[in-house]
Design a protein around this motif. Structure first.
Motif, short mmCIF file in Angstrom:
data_model
loop_
_atom_site.label_atom_id
_atom_site.label_comp_id
_atom_site.label_asym_id
_atom_site.label_seq_id
_atom_site.Cartn_x
_atom_site.Cartn_y
_atom_site.Cartn_z
N LYS A 1 27.48 36.97 58.84
CA LYS A 1 27.53 35.55 59.19
C LYS A 1 28.28 34.75 58.12
N PHE A 2 29.32 34.00 58.57
CA PHE A 2 30.08 33.15 57.66
C PHE A 2 29.17 32.12 57.02
N SER A 3 29.30 31.93 55.71
CA SER A 3 28.51 30.94 54.97
C SER A 3 29.38 29.79 54.48
N HIS A 4 30.43 30.11 53.70
CA HIS A 4 31.30 29.06 53.16
C HIS A 4 32.61 29.68 52.68
N CYS A 5 33.51 28.81 52.24
CA CYS A 5 34.82 29.27 51.78
C CYS A 5 35.27 28.38 50.63
N GLY A 6 36.42 28.69 50.10
CA GLY A 6 37.01 27.89 49.03
C GLY A 6 38.03 28.70 48.27
N TYR A 7 38.19 28.33 47.03
CA TYR A 7 39.09 29.04 46.12
C TYR A 7 38.32 29.43 44.87
N ASP A 8 38.56 30.65 44.39
CA ASP A 8 38.08 31.10 43.10
C ASP A 8 39.24 30.98 42.12
N SER A 9 38.94 30.51 40.92
CA SER A 9 39.91 30.52 39.84
C SER A 9 39.28 31.33 38.70
N PHE A 10 39.91 32.45 38.39
CA PHE A 10 39.42 33.35 37.35
C PHE A 10 40.30 33.24 36.12
N GLN A 11 39.68 33.29 34.96
CA GLN A 11 40.38 33.47 33.69
C GLN A 11 39.88 34.78 33.12
N LEU A 12 40.79 35.69 32.84
CA LEU A 12 40.42 36.98 32.27
C LEU A 12 41.09 37.15 30.92
N VAL A 13 40.44 37.92 30.06
CA VAL A 13 40.99 38.24 28.75
C VAL A 13 41.04 39.76 28.61
N LYS A 14 42.05 40.22 27.91
CA LYS A 14 42.18 41.66 27.69
C LYS A 14 41.58 41.99 26.33
N LEU A 15 40.45 42.68 26.36
CA LEU A 15 39.73 43.06 25.15
C LEU A 15 40.01 44.53 24.85
N ALA A 16 39.38 45.06 23.81
CA ALA A 16 39.59 46.45 23.42
C ALA A 16 39.27 47.41 24.57
N ASP A 17 38.28 47.06 25.41
CA ASP A 17 37.91 47.95 26.52
C ASP A 17 38.49 47.51 27.85
N GLY A 18 39.52 46.68 27.82
CA GLY A 18 40.23 46.31 29.05
C GLY A 18 40.02 44.87 29.45
N TRP A 19 40.49 44.53 30.64
CA TRP A 19 40.42 43.18 31.17
C TRP A 19 38.98 42.83 31.54
#
Length: 165
Positions: free
Chosen positions: A132-150
């Motif tokens: 069942k559809f609940s809601h929608c929108g946009y996600d904005s992610f900020q990622l950083v690359k650390l010693a063990d990856g993103w």
């Protein structure tokens, strides 16, 4: 007769420059091929949502950077939207607590931007409780690359029930 007739010597630098530019321009196949970092960033976000669908808070936690921050931006129709800080631990507890319906957030990767060890992802989504559809929108992610990856350092999203895509 033209006013300027280049000599063979005058053409050489221009021809060499054009040839060099043409040789260094990415081919269409290269321009469309995503980088390994782009794929790695997408994989982290995909793993985050796979963990959410499975109710696996450990899987979700592994995608997060230390001190990650979640924000939600939305509100009830007709009211001024509000910015809410969401508790990471509360979110992880909710994900890992058995619930009757699968939490299914379906994202598309509209834009992935990377500079060195920082990535920004813009992703429209639709959220379903079970089927069942609940809601929608946009996600904005900020990622950083650390010693063990993103890792996901920040997520902010919009939420609405209409005008999806």
């Amino acid at each position: 007769m033209s006013f300027y007739e280049p000599t063979p010597l005058a053409l050489k630098p221009v021809s060499a420059t054009l040839l060099l530019l043409a040789a260094s321009a990415p081919s269409p196949a290269q321009a469309q091929k995503p980088s390994s970092d782009t794929e790695a960033v997408k994989n982290v976000i995909t793993t985050f949502f796979d963990g959410m669908r499975r109710g696996d808070s450990t899987m979700v936690r592994r995608t997060l950077a230390p001190a990650a921050v979640f924000h939600g931006f939305g509100g009830k129709p007709g009211q001024t939207p509000t910015l809410e800080v969401e508790s990471i631990n509360g979110f992880l507890k909710a994900v890992g607590t058995p619930h009757a319906q699968v939490w299914d957030e379906r994202v598309e990767f509209e834009r992935v931007l990377i500079d060195a060890n920082l990535a920004s992802v813009w992703a429209p989504y639709e959220f379903y409780l079970g089927s069942k559809f609940s809601h929608c929108g946009y996600d904005s992610f900020q990622l950083v690359k650390l010693a063990d990856g993103w890792k996901i350092a920040h997520v902010i999203d919009t939420r609405r029930k209409e005008k999806c895509k």
